[in-house]
Motif scaffolding. Structure first.
Motif, PDB file in Angstrom:
ATOM      1  N   LEU A  11     -31.361 -15.864  -4.004  1.00 34.83           N
ATOM      2  CA  LEU A  11     -30.385 -16.726  -3.345  1.00 34.83           C
ATOM      3  C   LEU A  11     -31.010 -18.062  -2.967  1.00 34.83           C
ATOM      4  O   LEU A  11     -30.405 -19.126  -3.137  1.00 34.83           O
ATOM      5  CB  LEU A  11     -29.835 -16.020  -2.107  1.00 34.83           C
ATOM      6  CG  LEU A  11     -28.571 -16.590  -1.477  1.00 34.83           C
ATOM      7  CD1 LEU A  11     -27.376 -16.422  -2.399  1.00 34.83           C
ATOM      8  CD2 LEU A  11     -28.302 -15.890  -0.141  1.00 34.83           C
ATOM      9  N   VAL A  12     -32.232 -18.012  -2.472  1.00 31.25           N
ATOM     10  CA  VAL A  12     -32.939 -19.248  -2.119  1.00 31.25           C
ATOM     11  C   VAL A  12     -33.191 -20.099  -3.357  1.00 31.25           C
ATOM     12  O   VAL A  12     -32.944 -21.317  -3.365  1.00 31.25           O
ATOM     13  CB  VAL A  12     -34.270 -18.922  -1.409  1.00 31.25           C
ATOM     14  CG1 VAL A  12     -35.101 -20.190  -1.208  1.00 31.25           C
ATOM     15  CG2 VAL A  12     -34.012 -18.262  -0.065  1.00 31.25           C
ATOM     16  N   TYR A  35     -31.971 -20.177   4.326  1.00 31.51           N
ATOM     17  CA  TYR A  35     -32.000 -18.822   3.769  1.00 31.51           C
ATOM     18  C   TYR A  35     -33.404 -18.209   3.823  1.00 31.51           C
ATOM     19  O   TYR A  35     -33.543 -16.986   3.745  1.00 31.51           O
ATOM     20  CB  TYR A  35     -31.531 -18.836   2.312  1.00 31.51           C
ATOM     21  CG  TYR A  35     -30.041 -18.956   2.109  1.00 31.51           C
ATOM     22  CD1 TYR A  35     -29.138 -18.447   3.034  1.00 31.51           C
ATOM     23  CD2 TYR A  35     -29.516 -19.557   0.963  1.00 31.51           C
ATOM     24  CE1 TYR A  35     -27.770 -18.546   2.837  1.00 31.51           C
ATOM     25  CE2 TYR A  35     -28.152 -19.661   0.761  1.00 31.51           C
ATOM     26  CZ  TYR A  35     -27.285 -19.162   1.701  1.00 31.51           C
ATOM     27  OH  TYR A  35     -25.935 -19.258   1.500  1.00 31.51           O
ATOM     28  N   GLY A  61     -29.845 -21.377  -4.931  1.00 29.00           N
ATOM     29  CA  GLY A  61     -29.245 -22.341  -4.022  1.00 29.00           C
ATOM     30  C   GLY A  61     -29.962 -23.675  -4.078  1.00 29.00           C
ATOM     31  O   GLY A  61     -29.323 -24.744  -4.129  1.00 29.00           O
ATOM     32  N   ALA A  62     -31.299 -23.621  -4.083  1.00 28.99           N
ATOM     33  CA  ALA A  62     -32.071 -24.869  -4.165  1.00 28.99           C
ATOM     34  C   ALA A  62     -31.847 -25.569  -5.503  1.00 28.99           C
ATOM     35  O   ALA A  62     -31.727 -26.802  -5.554  1.00 28.99           O
ATOM     36  CB  ALA A  62     -33.552 -24.564  -3.966  1.00 28.99           C
ATOM     37  N   TYR A  72     -25.617 -18.828  -8.384  1.00 27.54           N
ATOM     38  CA  TYR A  72     -25.564 -18.640  -6.930  1.00 27.54           C
ATOM     39  C   TYR A  72     -24.349 -17.804  -6.520  1.00 27.54           C
ATOM     40  O   TYR A  72     -24.431 -16.991  -5.586  1.00 27.54           O
ATOM     41  CB  TYR A  72     -25.530 -20.014  -6.261  1.00 27.54           C
ATOM     42  CG  TYR A  72     -25.234 -20.000  -4.783  1.00 27.54           C
ATOM     43  CD1 TYR A  72     -26.252 -19.822  -3.845  1.00 27.54           C
ATOM     44  CD2 TYR A  72     -23.933 -20.165  -4.315  1.00 27.54           C
ATOM     45  CE1 TYR A  72     -25.977 -19.800  -2.494  1.00 27.54           C
ATOM     46  CE2 TYR A  72     -23.660 -20.151  -2.964  1.00 27.54           C
ATOM     47  CZ  TYR A  72     -24.680 -19.975  -2.052  1.00 27.54           C
ATOM     48  OH  TYR A  72     -24.394 -19.965  -0.707  1.00 27.54           O
ATOM     49  N   VAL A 111     -24.313 -24.820   2.748  1.00 25.59           N
ATOM     50  CA  VAL A 111     -24.136 -24.869   1.292  1.00 25.59           C
ATOM     51  C   VAL A 111     -22.693 -25.222   0.946  1.00 25.59           C
ATOM     52  O   VAL A 111     -22.427 -25.991   0.012  1.00 25.59           O
ATOM     53  CB  VAL A 111     -24.547 -23.527   0.660  1.00 25.59           C
ATOM     54  CG1 VAL A 111     -24.134 -23.472  -0.810  1.00 25.59           C
ATOM     55  CG2 VAL A 111     -26.053 -23.324   0.774  1.00 25.59           C
ATOM     56  N   SER A 154     -30.197 -23.808   1.666  1.00 24.99           N
ATOM     57  CA  SER A 154     -31.120 -22.929   0.943  1.00 24.99           C
ATOM     58  C   SER A 154     -32.425 -22.768   1.715  1.00 24.99           C
ATOM     59  O   SER A 154     -33.028 -21.679   1.709  1.00 24.99           O
ATOM     60  CB  SER A 154     -31.396 -23.506  -0.451  1.00 24.99           C
ATOM     61  OG  SER A 154     -30.190 -23.645  -1.176  1.00 24.99           O
ATOM     62  N   GLY A 214     -26.764 -20.788   6.770  1.00 20.05           N
ATOM     63  CA  GLY A 214     -27.108 -21.365   5.468  1.00 20.05           C
ATOM     64  C   GLY A 214     -25.907 -21.495   4.557  1.00 20.05           C
ATOM     65  O   GLY A 214     -25.736 -22.515   3.874  1.00 20.05           O
ATOM     66  N   THR A 215     -25.021 -20.485   4.565  1.00 20.72           N
ATOM     67  CA  THR A 215     -23.842 -20.523   3.706  1.00 20.72           C
ATOM     68  C   THR A 215     -22.888 -21.632   4.125  1.00 20.72           C
ATOM     69  O   THR A 215     -22.273 -22.296   3.282  1.00 20.72           O
ATOM     70  CB  THR A 215     -23.129 -19.168   3.735  1.00 20.72           C
ATOM     71  OG1 THR A 215     -24.038 -18.150   3.285  1.00 20.72           O
ATOM     72  CG2 THR A 215     -21.899 -19.165   2.837  1.00 20.72           C
TER      73      THR A 215
END
Length: 448
Positions: free
Chosen positions: A288-289, A398, A292-293, A331, A230, A395, A226-227
């Motif tokens: 984090l989700v 995640y 991030g979103a 984030y 992103v 995201s 996921g990172t």
């Protein structure tokens, strides 16, 4: 020999480490964000195109982030203090060497290789050491340290322009070498801290030294994937927000104001996000989700802003940029603050280096893709839409992390698991005595 403490002190000398990490962040990423002011002078002196000059910052960022696992491995073996001090020396020497550059290749070597390698040795060990000093206030401390980027770049940008006007680019690089020399005392402030669970970091082969064995843990693998996605879109506004504002019809000062709005929102949100995360109201993976979103949606909004009229102030673009800055700033501390829960305190230094490397892989893909889309479509709208989609996809991934989704069982005990074990690592089940009718029943995390 001093005995091992029961856990992170959550204060005390830790606040000195926060100040050191603040300066390290400012003297690395803050300087990097201001370094572009020297590019026109480089292009004029060496008679090279803007694209060739732009490779200086690209190489610096790529080397700094891709080599971060090396800094983490050396820090695990020798301690953060000597590694950061050597990195500060290498960074300063890189700027001094570049001040005497006779060709563009010398700048690639001095600023790209030497300075980038020096920053790779200072950033991950400093943040990893900070994580070891804090538990309950960890994300707030991380947010404070990460504001060094915006604070230093805000002060350094006008100062560097004054140095360029007064002493030229050679004199300015010499003085930047003197400024970044202060990374050495910053490293000296990173007092070693021995914690339970450190034996893991010192054992194992090369895979353990670089932290690659962390990919055998499903939760960290999900986080890493996921990172990386992103990172494909996270750095696009650093490079193309101002040109996008110009394409939307804003003038030079209007475009600068858009960038300033995003930067102020980013810096302020890092502190608020750190405080919110440390309250424990919402699990870190879930935050984090969410943020991030929201960062991805902010980039989509920036890409969808219509053209500004000749008399317009670009308020919609400023609002969209501010929303992006608030989300991206929220984030940033979470992506490092969640690591001790995923890998345990013994592996947090290696995990920090791996996160930097993963972000660099995405960062190398995002800006070229954005530039390609701009060349194909004529503006940056498609660039921000595609890169925002990358962040939304990351995201969504995640969601595979523990506690990222609401559970259907009882809420976990308020007591925090030992930090050396990792709050999000599997723990053995503990038998709990039946509750009597007079004792309040635990509330559910949520309803199914």
């Amino acid at each position: 020999m001093t005995p091992k403490p029961a856990g992170p002190p959550d204060g005390g000398w830790g606040w000195v480490v926060v100040a050191s990490a603040f300066a390290v962040n400012g003297l690395s990423y803050g300087v990097l964000r201001s370094l572009g002011l020297t590019f026109p002078d480089f292009a004029e002196h060496f008679d090279r195109s803007a694209q060739e000059i732009a490779w200086i910052s690209a190489l610096t960022l790529a080397v700094q982030q891709a080599a971060s696992p090396v800094g983490s491995a050396l820090s695990t073996r020798w301690g953060a203090r000597p590694v950061v001090m050597v990195g500060g020396m290498l960074t300063s020497l890189g700027f001094v060497f570049s001040a005497f550059a006779g060709s563009l290749l010398h700048l690639y070597l001095g600023l790209g290789l030497f300075v980038g390698s020096g920053w790779a040795l200072v950033f991950a060990p400093a943040l990893g050491t900070l994580s070891r000093y804090f538990s309950r206030r960890r994300v707030l401390a991380m947010g404070l340290a990460l504001t060094g980027n915006g604070a230093v770049s805000t002060l350094l940008a006008p100062a560097l322009q004054h140095l360029l006007d007064s002493f030229g680019w050679r004199g300015a690089l010499l003085l930047l070498g003197a400024v970044t020399f202060h990374l050495i005392p910053c490293g000296a402030l990173l007092r070693p801290l021995v914690l339970p669970g450190d034996s893991r970091a010192s054992s194992g082969g090369p895979l353990a030294a670089f932290g690659l064995d962390l990919f055998t843990r499903p939760a960290f693998t999900v986080f890493a994937l996921g990172t990386g996605l992103v990172g494909c879109g996270y750095f696009i506004p650093y490079v193309h927000l101002a040109p996008h504002a110009l394409d939307r019809g804003l003038g030079g000062y209007g475009a600068a104001l858009v960038v300033a709005v995003a930067a102020v929102g980013d810096a302020g949100a890092r502190l608020v996000s750190g405080w919110l995360a440390d309250q424990g109201w919402v699990p870190l993976p879930r935050l984090l989700v969410v943020f991030g979103a929201l960062t991805g949606l902010g980039l989509l909004a920036v890409g969808l802003v219509p053209m500004v009229g000749s008399d317009g102030w670009g308020v919609p673009l400023m609002v969209a940029a501010g929303a992006y800055g608030l989300s991206a700033g929220s984030y940033a501390p979470l992506v490092f603050g969640v690591l001790p829960g995923l890998v345990g305190i013994g592996g947090v230094v290696q995990a920090t280096g791996l996160v930097m490397m993963l972000m660099s892989l995405g960062g190398l893909l995002g800006p070229p893709l954005s530039g390609f889309l701009k060349d194909e479509t004529g503006d940056f709208s498609a660039s921000f839409l595609i890169c925002g989609s990358f962040i939304l996809t990351g995201s969504f991934i995640y969601l595979g992390m523990p506690r990222a989704l609401p559970s259907c069982g009882p809420a976990s005990s308020p007591a925090t698991p030992p930090t050396e074990m990792g709050e999000l690592l599997p723990n053995p089940q503990v038998q709990v005595a039946p509750l009597s009718s007079k004792v309040p029943q635990p509330t559910l995390d949520t309803t199914c």
